[in-house]
Design a protein around this motif. Structure first.
Motif, PDB file in Angstrom:
ATOM      1  N   GLU A 109     -52.642 -93.832  53.510  1.00 46.03           N
ATOM      2  CA  GLU A 109     -51.885 -93.534  52.839  1.00 46.03           C
ATOM      3  C   GLU A 109     -51.599 -94.662  52.221  1.00 46.03           C
ATOM      4  N   GLU A 110     -52.201 -95.713  52.774  1.00 49.77           N
ATOM      5  CA  GLU A 110     -52.407 -97.459  51.967  1.00 49.77           C
ATOM      6  C   GLU A 110     -53.438 -96.594  50.405  1.00 49.77           C
ATOM      7  N   LEU A 111     -54.650 -96.501  51.114  1.00 43.82           N
ATOM      8  CA  LEU A 111     -55.325 -96.035  49.878  1.00 43.82           C
ATOM      9  C   LEU A 111     -54.746 -95.257  48.576  1.00 43.82           C
ATOM     10  N   LEU A 112     -53.626 -94.408  49.081  1.00 42.05           N
ATOM     11  CA  LEU A 112     -53.101 -93.111  47.446  1.00 42.05           C
ATOM     12  C   LEU A 112     -51.578 -94.762  47.584  1.00 42.05           C
ATOM     13  N   LYS A 113     -51.278 -94.670  47.700  1.00 47.25           N
ATOM     14  CA  LYS A 113     -50.224 -96.026  47.353  1.00 47.25           C
ATOM     15  C   LYS A 113     -50.785 -97.197  46.354  1.00 47.25           C
ATOM     16  N   LYS A 114     -51.702 -97.553  46.773  1.00 43.27           N
ATOM     17  CA  LYS A 114     -52.548 -98.745  45.908  1.00 43.27           C
ATOM     18  C   LYS A 114     -53.474 -98.175  45.095  1.00 43.27           C
ATOM     19  N   ARG A 115     -54.086 -96.692  44.448  1.00 41.86           N
ATOM     20  CA  ARG A 115     -54.371 -96.524  44.073  1.00 41.86           C
ATOM     21  C   ARG A 115     -52.844 -95.430  42.458  1.00 41.86           C
ATOM     22  N   LEU A 116     -52.348 -95.910  43.453  1.00 40.19           N
ATOM     23  CA  LEU A 116     -51.128 -95.209  42.898  1.00 40.19           C
ATOM     24  C   LEU A 116     -50.343 -96.426  42.041  1.00 40.19           C
ATOM     25  N   GLY A 117     -50.036 -97.420  42.523  1.00 40.62           N
ATOM     26  CA  GLY A 117     -49.228 -98.382  42.147  1.00 40.62           C
ATOM     27  C   GLY A 117     -48.070 -98.385  41.563  1.00 40.62           C
ATOM     28  N   GLU A 118     -48.321 -98.383  40.401  1.00 37.26           N
ATOM     29  CA  GLU A 118     -47.571 -98.382  39.476  1.00 37.26           C
ATOM     30  C   GLU A 118     -46.583 -97.946  39.186  1.00 37.26           C
ATOM     31  N   ARG A 119     -46.677 -96.752  38.874  1.00 41.33           N
ATOM     32  CA  ARG A 119     -47.261 -95.483  37.671  1.00 41.33           C
ATOM     33  C   ARG A 119     -45.991 -95.102  37.806  1.00 41.33           C
ATOM     34  N   ALA A 120     -46.060 -94.218  36.690  1.00 45.93           N
ATOM     35  CA  ALA A 120     -44.819 -93.738  36.621  1.00 45.93           C
ATOM     36  C   ALA A 120     -45.150 -91.906  37.556  1.00 45.93           C
ATOM     37  N   GLY A 121     -43.967 -91.839  37.943  1.00 45.43           N
ATOM     38  CA  GLY A 121     -44.431 -90.428  39.876  1.00 45.43           C
ATOM     39  C   GLY A 121     -44.912 -90.941  40.237  1.00 45.43           C
ATOM     40  N   ALA A 122     -45.411 -91.905  40.624  1.00 47.11           N
ATOM     41  CA  ALA A 122     -45.991 -92.609  42.090  1.00 47.11           C
ATOM     42  C   ALA A 122     -45.446 -92.227  42.886  1.00 47.11           C
ATOM     43  N   ASP A 123     -43.676 -91.861  42.408  1.00 52.27           N
ATOM     44  CA  ASP A 123     -43.113 -92.136  43.844  1.00 52.27           C
ATOM     45  C   ASP A 123     -43.088 -90.176  43.834  1.00 52.27           C
ATOM     46  N   ALA A 124     -43.295 -89.895  43.546  1.00 58.96           N
ATOM     47  CA  ALA A 124     -42.991 -88.144  43.581  1.00 58.96           C
ATOM     48  C   ALA A 124     -44.766 -87.405  44.552  1.00 58.96           C
ATOM     49  N   ALA A 125     -45.431 -88.201  43.805  1.00 64.98           N
ATOM     50  CA  ALA A 125     -47.342 -87.879  44.241  1.00 64.98           C
ATOM     51  C   ALA A 125     -46.437 -88.492  45.951  1.00 64.98           C
ATOM     52  N   LEU A 126     -46.456 -89.429  46.074  1.00 68.07           N
ATOM     53  CA  LEU A 126     -46.366 -90.120  47.920  1.00 68.07           C
ATOM     54  C   LEU A 126     -45.697 -88.907  48.171  1.00 68.07           C
ATOM     55  N   ALA A 127     -44.525 -88.317  47.219  1.00 65.15           N
ATOM     56  CA  ALA A 127     -43.585 -87.978  48.162  1.00 65.15           C
ATOM     57  C   ALA A 127     -44.188 -86.277  48.919  1.00 65.15           C
ATOM     58  N   VAL A 128     -45.184 -86.004  47.777  1.00 66.68           N
ATOM     59  CA  VAL A 128     -45.387 -84.591  48.233  1.00 66.68           C
ATOM     60  C   VAL A 128     -46.888 -84.560  50.094  1.00 66.68           C
ATOM     61  N   TRP A 129     -47.656 -86.142  49.642  1.00 69.87           N
ATOM     62  CA  TRP A 129     -48.026 -86.013  50.472  1.00 69.87           C
ATOM     63  C   TRP A 129     -47.594 -86.409  52.215  1.00 69.87           C
ATOM     64  N   HIS A 130     -45.926 -86.930  51.781  1.00 64.15           N
ATOM     65  CA  HIS A 130     -45.512 -87.069  53.344  1.00 64.15           C
ATOM     66  C   HIS A 130     -44.252 -85.928  53.332  1.00 64.15           C
ATOM     67  N   ARG A 131     -44.252 -84.783  52.748  1.00 60.29           N
ATOM     68  CA  ARG A 131     -44.315 -83.687  53.098  1.00 60.29           C
ATOM     69  C   ARG A 131     -45.154 -82.492  53.908  1.00 60.29           C
ATOM     70  N   ASN A 132     -46.231 -83.253  53.184  1.00 62.23           N
ATOM     71  CA  ASN A 132     -47.258 -82.354  53.919  1.00 62.23           C
ATOM     72  C   ASN A 132     -47.431 -82.639  55.911  1.00 62.23           C
ATOM     73  N   VAL A 133     -46.355 -83.883  55.764  1.00 65.65           N
ATOM     74  CA  VAL A 133     -47.248 -84.413  57.222  1.00 65.65           C
ATOM     75  C   VAL A 133     -47.314 -83.626  58.511  1.00 65.65           C
ATOM     76  N   ASP A 134     -46.880 -82.580  58.382  1.00 65.76           N
ATOM     77  CA  ASP A 134     -47.735 -82.022  59.669  1.00 65.76           C
ATOM     78  C   ASP A 134     -48.543 -80.722  59.594  1.00 65.76           C
ATOM     79  N   LEU A 135     -48.986 -80.668  58.609  1.00 61.21           N
ATOM     80  CA  LEU A 135     -50.278 -80.095  58.859  1.00 61.21           C
ATOM     81  C   LEU A 135     -50.987 -81.203  59.486  1.00 61.21           C
ATOM     82  N   PRO A 136     -52.311 -80.373  59.598  1.00 65.06           N
ATOM     83  CA  PRO A 136     -53.956 -81.356  60.443  1.00 65.06           C
ATOM     84  C   PRO A 136     -53.825 -81.679  59.185  1.00 65.06           C
TER      85      PRO A 136
END
Ligand SMILES: Nc1ncnc2c1ncn2[C@@H]1O[C@H](COP(=O)(O)OP(=O)(O)OP(=O)(O)O)[C@@H](O)[C@H]1O
Length: 815
Positions: free
Chosen positions: A377-404
């Protein structure tokens, strides 16, 4: 089919005995006549079961209330028969042994009486009030297993209640088409081969009321308790004993198919037998789901594989794989084609082996995955930085929290790729990050290496999760042994060499499955990478590194946690039912891996006995703790209480041997038998002379008997074997590597070989103070050896006796 060549002679029976036997002879004759008729009239013709079902259904619609129950029951039988049709399981009823139980039922509503016989196949009532039900056809057979004569019964059949009285409940033995024994509450009646019937006095079957009857009288110093008419059976494999299953056993066998059934019981209480019957029962209930290839029977060692395999065909479950954990895990890992060659090294230090089986490893795996995900998650956040839509991309990652984890990375990658609302540059950054994350997460070999070789992390985990379990010296030895594997050289080897080596490792021609991309791995084409090429094999200098045997479960567990299961050829590798026998000797991580190989609903049967522990470094203490460690804290335990294998005399000694390891509140329910013999000698030579004579006499008197001579260590078995061979003891075999033949004769072996097996006679050789000191391990081992005896146990000692042997037994032998 004729019943007897001579008319049965019932003169020696009481009038009641005569009446009962005559009734049973009549029923058998009627069944055999019908089978004869059917065999002649319609060879190969199969009744139109569907037509019968429709007919019954129509009849039911018009039937009076009092007739409904029996029609429903008939429908049930026809339906059961049609279910098993065409599956090779519709073999006709065997006229030589058509059934083993007899019920006469009087229905409450109609007062009508019917005779229901219980056997291994179905024979429908053709109007004469006689039918045979398959024992696996539970609603009907339950009446037989659960109720006694004169009991009122009430059972549900397809949402209708069937009520009535059990007028007669008898078990019968038909051998070679002749009725040979009838057991009824009024008595047990037996016939010899010539058809002469008599009362059997003091039937040997133990019951919950306590084993009654008198001890078998055997002259002092004589091994063997059988007379000429009553020889032990020649086939020494586990027997099919469906006719004898008791109520508690039946209840376990017929437990609902989903969930875990835990069978705990003392030595010889029928745990393995019950587990196998449960497999047969499930297969009958749903032949498609519980097809043989979709089930697995996991046993402790190769001897048990062989011991059990033979009983499968008679239970109708031929083809269910029976294997040991080691074999199973090795083959599976090879098929999974990891980049570590799956070959094992010997000589793992005790502390390492104990550590790798300890539940601490399960915690370490979970922790590692936890922080890997945090890093991801850290890596993803770092790469996304302050770009537009970064929150939406992170939200997808969070939504999939229950998956292996691996699936989570892949799914997130796919979803972000497809999400047009996220700006292109942000998507591209997320994709690159997620590919890195996914590739890192995928590599379980790396996980394994790091888990096992990071000395500091190891020390911390041991301190935190297993305080006191490992001494400083243990910890140092674990870190040292594991660290040796850190020097791995990851040079890829040439493709050709790898294939050759792999084939050699397997010692078998090709493994059928293709390299198995775990789920989601293969369908990744769009991002231009295609299927990942196999990672390099790990080599140390010029030698391929071997795993410790305990690493198998660790690798499998890592795969399960990372991918959400094991995947072969893109398909989830799982079983509809798994039997785990002798589970007390598996490590929690091994049990956990197996449980997660069961399909949803976790249909699993676990059998074991904590008194028969043989593996002492797996952290097993008790069932609740094992199941808790394996992630299943709430499984009900249903103990089996009756000892079927051994006699009361053998069990009393075995319990004494267990000492504080045995729960005194467990009542001892076992049949009576010959006293345990203790023989003290000054040296081995003397003991051999005594034994040789007893064994020669035994083999002459009881040529079909099996006898195990059990030493503490293999070298001692060599000595006794050689000496007894010189003394010309017949049918003598030295069994050193689980290679029992399960035929009559004398097996000289060591205690670690005999687990789970059964012999007519057991002689424990040299139960001395050195061989069996007063420690937990010796108690378990001597207990295992003693409880292998079905009929008689001797202790033959040529040294100072172990303190685990009761004093009075030793004193009595000197008198
Ligand atoms: N209901 C029963 N009636 C008669 N014999 C039975 C019954 N149940 C089991 N047995 C017999 O008892 C013996 C022991 O059965 P089994 O091997 O299944 O027990 P176990 O509990 O697995 O034993 P262990 O733990 O010692 O290996 C076998 O010979 C089996 O046929």
């Amino acid at each position: 089919m004729s019943q007897e060549h001579q008319d049965p002679d019932l003169n020696a029976l009481s009038s009641e005995g005569g009446r009962i036997v005559a009734e049973e002879l009549d029923i058998l004759r009627r069944i055999q006549e019908r089978l004869d008729r059917e065999a002649q009239n319609a060879p190969g013709q199969i009744e139109d079961l569907d037509a019968q079902l429709i007919e019954l259904r129509d009849a039911l619609a018009e039937a009076k209330e009092e007739d409904q129950a029996s029609l429903v029951e008939q429908m049930h039988q026809v339906a059961a028969l049609s279910r098993t049709r065409g599956q090779g399981r519709d073999a006709p009823v065997d006229p030589k042994n058509p059934y083993f139980g007899h019920l006469r039922l009087r229905e409450a509503k109609s007062s009508r009486q019917r005779d229901v016989l219980v056997g291994k196949r179905t024979l429908l009532d053709d109007g004469d009030g006689l039918s045979i039900v398959d024992w696996r056809n539970a609603p009907v057979s339950r009446l037989y297993y659960r109720y006694e004569e004169d009991d009122e019964y009430e059972e549900e059949f397809d949402a209708r209640s069937l009520e009535g009285t059990v007028m007669v409940r008898r078990s019968v033995a038909v051998m070679e088409a002749s009725l040979r024994r009838v057991s009824a509450p009024q008595g047990t009646f037996v016939s010899d081969r010539r058809g002469r019937w008599r009362d059997a006095v003091g039937a040997a079957k133990p019951s919950l009321e306590g084993g009654v009857g008198t001890a078998v009288r055997v002259p002092q110093g004589q091994l063997g308790v059988h007379d000429e008419d009553d020889q032990p059976r020649a086939d020494k494999h586990l027997q099919e004993i469906t006719a004898l299953i008791d109520k508690e056993q039946f209840n376990l066998i017929t437990q609902p198919e989903s969930g875990i059934v835990l069978i705990q019981g003392g030595a010889g209480s029928g745990k393995t037998t019950v587990a196998l019957h449960r497999v047969a029962y499930l297969a009958y209930q749903d032949r498609r789901r519980f097809a043989p290839g979709k089930m697995l029977i996991m046993v402790f060692n190769e001897a048990l594989v062989e011991y059990i395999r033979h009983v499968l065909p008679s239970l109708g479950i031929d083809g269910v794989p029976v294997t040991t954990y080691r074999k199973w895990s090795t083959q599976l890992l090879r098929k999974l084609k990891l980049r570590i060659p799956i070959s094992h090294v010997d000589g793992v230090p005790d502390a390492v082996s104990r550590f790798k089986k300890h539940p601490v490893v399960l915690r370490m795996i979970d922790d590692r995955i936890g922080w890997q995900l945090e890093e991801a998650e850290e890596l993803l956040k770092k790469r996304l930085g302050e770009r537009a839509g970064a929150d939406a991309a992170l939200a997808v990652w969070h939504r999939n929290v229950d998956l292996p984890p691996v699936v989570r990375a892949e799914r997130t990658l796919d979803q972000i790729k497809a999400d047009v609302n996220i700006p292109g540059a942000t998507r591209a950054a997320a994709e690159t990050a997620l590919r890195t994350i996914r590739d890192d997460l995928r590599d379980v070999c790396d996980d394994w290496l790091e888990l096992m070789t990071d000395g500091e992390a190891l020390r911390t985990a041991l301190r935190e999760y297993a305080p006191g379990a490992f001494s400083d010296a243990d910890t140092a030895s674990i870190v040292r042994w594991c660290a040796a594997k850190a020097e791995l050289d990851e040079e890829p080897e040439p493709e050709e060499e790898r294939d050759e080596e792999e084939a050699e490792e397997r010692g078998e021609p090709g493994i059928d499955a293709e390299p198995a991309p775990p789920r989601g791995e293969a369908d990744d084409g769009e991002d231009g990478e295609g299927e990942a090429s196999p990672p390099p094999r790990v080599r140390m200098g010029h030698h391929t590194v071997g795993l410790d045997p305990e690493d198998d479960a660790i690798l499998l567990r890592l795969l399960q946690r990372k991918y959400g299961g094991l995947f072969l050829g893109g398909k989830r590798f799982e079983y509809e039912h798994i039997v785990i026998d002798e589970a007390q000797d598996l490590a929690p991580i091994e049990v956990r891996v197996l449980l997660d190989c069961a399909t949803d609903g976790q249909s699993v049967t676990i059998a074991g006995d904590k008194a028969q522990k043989m593996i002492f470094d797996n952290g097993f203490v008790d069932w609740p703790q094992l199941l808790g460690d394996a992630g299943l804290p709430h499984v009900a335990i249903q103990p089996l209480k009756i000892t079927y294998r051994s006699t009361r005399q053998v069990m009393e000694l075995s319990r004494f041997v267990l000492g504080p390891l045995h729960s005194p509140e467990d009542a001892l329910i076992a049949r009576e038998g010959a006293p345990v013999g203790y023989y003290q000698f000054g040296d081995t030579g003397e003991a051999v002379a005594f034994l040789a004579e007893a064994l020669r006499a035994l083999m002459q008197r009881e040529p079909t008997a099996s006898c195990a001579l059990v030493t503490r260590y293999p070298q001692q078995a060599d000595v006794y074997h050689d000496a007894l061979r010189i003394a010309e003891v017949p049918k003598l075999r030295r069994v050193g590597r689980q290679d029992f033949s399960f035929t009559p004769g004398i097996d000289v072996t060591d205690v670690r070989q005999v687990k789970g097996l059964e012999f007519d006679y057991v002689v424990i050789l040299d139960p001395t103070i050195q061989n069996y000191p007063e420690v937990v391990e010796s108690r378990h081992l001597m207990h295992i050896a003693a409880t292998r005896a079905a009929h008689q146990l001797w202790l033959v000692c040529s040294g100072p006796p172990s303190r685990l042997i009761p004093e009075d037994l030793i004193v009595a032998s000197l008198e």
